[in-house]
Design a protein around this motif. Structure first.
Motif, PDB file in Angstrom:
ATOM      1  N   THR A  42       0.865  -1.177   0.000  1.00 38.60           N
ATOM      2  CA  THR A  42       0.000   0.000   0.000  1.00 38.60           C
ATOM      3  C   THR A  42       0.898   1.221   0.000  1.00 38.60           C
ATOM      4  OG1 THR A  42      -0.127  -0.027   2.413  1.00 38.60           O
ATOM      5  CG2 THR A  42      -1.907  -1.121   1.231  1.00 38.60           C
ATOM      6  N   GLU A  43       0.404   2.281  -0.541  1.00 37.69           N
ATOM      7  CA  GLU A  43       1.208   3.488  -0.697  1.00 37.69           C
ATOM      8  C   GLU A  43       1.740   3.977   0.652  1.00 37.69           C
ATOM      9  OE1 GLU A  43       0.691   8.035  -2.280  1.00 37.69           O
ATOM     10  OE2 GLU A  43      -0.566   6.477  -3.132  1.00 37.69           O
ATOM     11  N   GLY A  44       3.046   4.059   0.754  1.00 36.47           N
ATOM     12  CA  GLY A  44       3.691   4.606   1.933  1.00 36.47           C
ATOM     13  C   GLY A  44       3.881   3.644   3.087  1.00 36.47           C
ATOM     14  N   PHE A  45       3.272   2.462   3.048  1.00 32.05           N
ATOM     15  CA  PHE A  45       3.365   1.537   4.182  1.00 32.05           C
ATOM     16  C   PHE A  45       4.807   1.146   4.482  1.00 32.05           C
ATOM     17  CE2 PHE A  45       3.471  -2.640   6.140  1.00 32.05           C
ATOM     18  CZ  PHE A  45       2.664  -2.429   7.247  1.00 32.05           C
ATOM     19  N   MET A  46       5.517   0.659   3.487  1.00 35.14           N
ATOM     20  CA  MET A  46       6.894   0.214   3.712  1.00 35.14           C
ATOM     21  C   MET A  46       7.817   1.397   4.021  1.00 35.14           C
ATOM     22  SD  MET A  46       6.772  -3.005   3.725  1.00 35.14           S
ATOM     23  CE  MET A  46       8.485  -3.456   3.739  1.00 35.14           C
ATOM     24  N   GLU A  47       7.566   2.533   3.421  1.00 35.33           N
ATOM     25  CA  GLU A  47       8.428   3.699   3.627  1.00 35.33           C
ATOM     26  C   GLU A  47       8.245   4.304   5.011  1.00 35.33           C
ATOM     27  OE1 GLU A  47       6.327   3.484   0.957  1.00 35.33           O
ATOM     28  OE2 GLU A  47       7.800   2.863  -0.521  1.00 35.33           O
ATOM     29  N   HIS A  48       7.048   4.212   5.568  1.00 36.01           N
ATOM     30  CA  HIS A  48       6.768   4.869   6.839  1.00 36.01           C
ATOM     31  C   HIS A  48       6.635   3.890   8.000  1.00 36.01           C
ATOM     32  CE1 HIS A  48       6.371   8.616   4.717  1.00 36.01           C
ATOM     33  NE2 HIS A  48       5.547   8.024   3.870  1.00 36.01           N
ATOM     34  N   THR A  49       5.684   2.983   7.923  1.00 35.03           N
ATOM     35  CA  THR A  49       5.433   2.074   9.033  1.00 35.03           C
ATOM     36  C   THR A  49       6.561   1.071   9.217  1.00 35.03           C
ATOM     37  OG1 THR A  49       3.068   2.310   8.655  1.00 35.03           O
ATOM     38  CG2 THR A  49       3.754   0.465  10.013  1.00 35.03           C
ATOM     39  N   MET A  50       7.102   0.546   8.141  1.00 33.28           N
ATOM     40  CA  MET A  50       8.152  -0.462   8.256  1.00 33.28           C
ATOM     41  C   MET A  50       9.548   0.145   8.099  1.00 33.28           C
ATOM     42  SD  MET A  50       6.297  -2.915   9.092  1.00 33.28           S
ATOM     43  CE  MET A  50       7.560  -4.131   9.286  1.00 33.28           C
ATOM     44  N   ASN A  51       9.644   1.435   8.258  1.00 34.01           N
ATOM     45  CA  ASN A  51      10.925   2.123   8.207  1.00 34.01           C
ATOM     46  C   ASN A  51      11.784   1.665   9.389  1.00 34.01           C
ATOM     47  OD1 ASN A  51      12.749   4.322   9.161  1.00 34.01           O
ATOM     48  ND2 ASN A  51      12.018   5.314   7.305  1.00 34.01           N
ATOM     49  N   PRO A  52      13.041   1.275   9.164  1.00 32.50           N
ATOM     50  CA  PRO A  52      13.899   0.808  10.260  1.00 32.50           C
ATOM     51  C   PRO A  52      13.996   1.797  11.430  1.00 32.50           C
ATOM     52  CG  PRO A  52      14.925   0.309   8.171  1.00 32.50           C
ATOM     53  CD  PRO A  52      13.716   1.162   7.868  1.00 32.50           C
ATOM     54  N   ASP A  53      14.024   3.087  11.144  1.00 28.21           N
ATOM     55  CA  ASP A  53      14.082   4.072  12.226  1.00 28.21           C
ATOM     56  C   ASP A  53      12.805   4.032  13.064  1.00 28.21           C
ATOM     57  OD1 ASP A  53      16.630   5.035  11.598  1.00 28.21           O
ATOM     58  OD2 ASP A  53      15.825   6.495  10.174  1.00 28.21           O
ATOM     59  N   PHE A  54      11.671   3.907  12.417  1.00 33.07           N
ATOM     60  CA  PHE A  54      10.397   3.826  13.134  1.00 33.07           C
ATOM     61  C   PHE A  54      10.366   2.592  14.028  1.00 33.07           C
ATOM     62  CE2 PHE A  54       5.924   2.536  13.445  1.00 33.07           C
ATOM     63  CZ  PHE A  54       5.370   3.687  13.984  1.00 33.07           C
ATOM     64  N   ILE A  55      10.817   1.463  13.512  1.00 35.65           N
ATOM     65  CA  ILE A  55      10.830   0.210  14.270  1.00 35.65           C
ATOM     66  C   ILE A  55      11.769   0.321  15.469  1.00 35.65           C
ATOM     67  CG2 ILE A  55      11.432  -2.241  14.150  1.00 35.65           C
ATOM     68  CD1 ILE A  55      10.378  -2.144  11.239  1.00 35.65           C
ATOM     69  N   ARG A  56      12.952   0.922  15.275  1.00 32.76           N
ATOM     70  CA  ARG A  56      13.880   1.139  16.393  1.00 32.76           C
ATOM     71  C   ARG A  56      13.279   2.070  17.439  1.00 32.76           C
ATOM     72  NH1 ARG A  56      17.928   0.722  12.429  1.00 32.76           N
ATOM     73  NH2 ARG A  56      17.680   2.904  11.867  1.00 32.76           N
ATOM     74  N   ASN A  57      12.566   3.083  16.988  1.00 33.19           N
ATOM     75  CA  ASN A  57      11.991   4.041  17.923  1.00 33.19           C
ATOM     76  C   ASN A  57      10.900   3.434  18.800  1.00 33.19           C
ATOM     77  OD1 ASN A  57      13.708   6.130  17.263  1.00 33.19           O
ATOM     78  ND2 ASN A  57      12.367   6.923  15.666  1.00 33.19           N
ATOM     79  N   ILE A  58      10.224   2.409  18.319  1.00 38.06           N
ATOM     80  CA  ILE A  58       9.256   1.683  19.156  1.00 38.06           C
ATOM     81  C   ILE A  58      10.001   1.079  20.344  1.00 38.06           C
ATOM     82  CG2 ILE A  58       7.695  -0.312  19.261  1.00 38.06           C
ATOM     83  CD1 ILE A  58       6.432   1.758  17.511  1.00 38.06           C
ATOM     84  N   LEU A  59      11.134   0.460  20.088  1.00 38.48           N
ATOM     85  CA  LEU A  59      11.936  -0.140  21.150  1.00 38.48           C
ATOM     86  C   LEU A  59      12.501   0.939  22.074  1.00 38.48           C
ATOM     87  CD1 LEU A  59      13.288  -2.542  22.508  1.00 38.48           C
ATOM     88  CD2 LEU A  59      15.109  -2.395  20.795  1.00 38.48           C
ATOM     89  N   ARG A  60      13.046   2.007  21.508  1.00 37.02           N
ATOM     90  CA  ARG A  60      13.589   3.107  22.321  1.00 37.02           C
ATOM     91  C   ARG A  60      12.525   3.695  23.239  1.00 37.02           C
ATOM     92  NH1 ARG A  60      16.554   5.433  17.343  1.00 37.02           N
ATOM     93  NH2 ARG A  60      18.583   4.452  17.582  1.00 37.02           N
ATOM     94  N   GLN A  61      11.339   3.928  22.722  1.00 35.72           N
ATOM     95  CA  GLN A  61      10.277   4.512  23.537  1.00 35.72           C
ATOM     96  C   GLN A  61       9.940   3.592  24.701  1.00 35.72           C
ATOM     97  OE1 GLN A  61       8.881   7.640  23.155  1.00 35.72           O
ATOM     98  NE2 GLN A  61       8.148   7.142  25.199  1.00 35.72           N
ATOM     99  N   ASN A  62       9.924   2.297  24.459  1.00 44.88           N
ATOM    100  CA  ASN A  62       9.643   1.352  25.538  1.00 44.88           C
ATOM    101  C   ASN A  62      10.723   1.417  26.612  1.00 44.88           C
ATOM    102  OD1 ASN A  62      10.049  -1.633  26.681  1.00 44.88           O
ATOM    103  ND2 ASN A  62       7.876  -1.208  26.287  1.00 44.88           N
ATOM    104  N   ILE A  63      11.977   1.524  26.204  1.00 45.11           N
ATOM    105  CA  ILE A  63      13.086   1.631  27.162  1.00 45.11           C
ATOM    106  C   ILE A  63      12.945   2.910  27.974  1.00 45.11           C
ATOM    107  CG2 ILE A  63      15.574   1.951  27.383  1.00 45.11           C
ATOM    108  CD1 ILE A  63      15.810   0.057  24.883  1.00 45.11           C
ATOM    109  N   TYR A  64      12.648   4.019  27.328  1.00 41.42           N
ATOM    110  CA  TYR A  64      12.470   5.300  28.044  1.00 41.42           C
ATOM    111  C   TYR A  64      11.287   5.222  29.011  1.00 41.42           C
ATOM    112  CZ  TYR A  64      15.661   7.242  24.549  1.00 41.42           C
ATOM    113  OH  TYR A  64      16.737   7.492  23.741  1.00 41.42           O
ATOM    114  N   ASP A  65      10.224   4.569  28.603  1.00 43.07           N
ATOM    115  CA  ASP A  65       9.044   4.441  29.466  1.00 43.07           C
ATOM    116  C   ASP A  65       9.343   3.604  30.707  1.00 43.07           C
ATOM    117  OD1 ASP A  65       7.616   5.983  27.698  1.00 43.07           O
ATOM    118  OD2 ASP A  65       6.488   4.306  26.828  1.00 43.07           O
ATOM    119  N   GLU A  66      10.265   2.636  30.576  1.00 44.53           N
ATOM    120  CA  GLU A  66      10.638   1.781  31.704  1.00 44.53           C
ATOM    121  C   GLU A  66      11.436   2.553  32.756  1.00 44.53           C
ATOM    122  OE1 GLU A  66      10.093  -1.653  32.269  1.00 44.53           O
ATOM    123  OE2 GLU A  66       8.589  -1.414  30.688  1.00 44.53           O
ATOM    124  N   GLU A  67      12.180   3.550  32.313  1.00 44.05           N
ATOM    125  CA  GLU A  67      13.015   4.330  33.236  1.00 44.05           C
ATOM    126  C   GLU A  67      12.146   5.286  33.951  1.00 44.05           C
ATOM    127  OE1 GLU A  67      16.020   6.149  30.858  1.00 44.05           O
ATOM    128  OE2 GLU A  67      16.980   4.254  30.452  1.00 44.05           O
TER     129      GLU A  67
END
Length: 67
Positions: A42-67
């Motif tokens: 779908t238009e933009g799905f791979m570029e935005h939702t599956m972007n490696p930076d976006f995926i890493r930021n999900i993990l980073r946000q979880n780490i920040y939320d734990e602190e």
């Protein structure tokens, strides 16, 4: 990782599994593989939702939320 990505509002429905590929006690480095099941292109799905930076930021946000 499995809990983080499967409970993510943005990625949870696409997430399938996480697997550790390599782990080093000496340098505290972990290499892992994430498996996602993505919808037909779908238009933009791979570029935005599956972007490696976006995926890493999900993990980073979880780490920040734990602190």
């Amino acid at each position: 990782l499995t809990e983080i990505y499967s409970s993510s509002p943005a990625l949870g429905r696409y997430f399938r599994s996480a697997q550790v590929i390599s782990f080093s006690n000496e340098s505290s480095i972990v290499i892992y593989q994430l498996l996602f099941s993505v919808p037909p292109s779908t238009e933009g799905f791979m570029e935005h939702t599956m972007n490696p930076d976006f995926i890493r930021n999900i993990l980073r946000q979880n780490i920040y939320d734990e602190e």
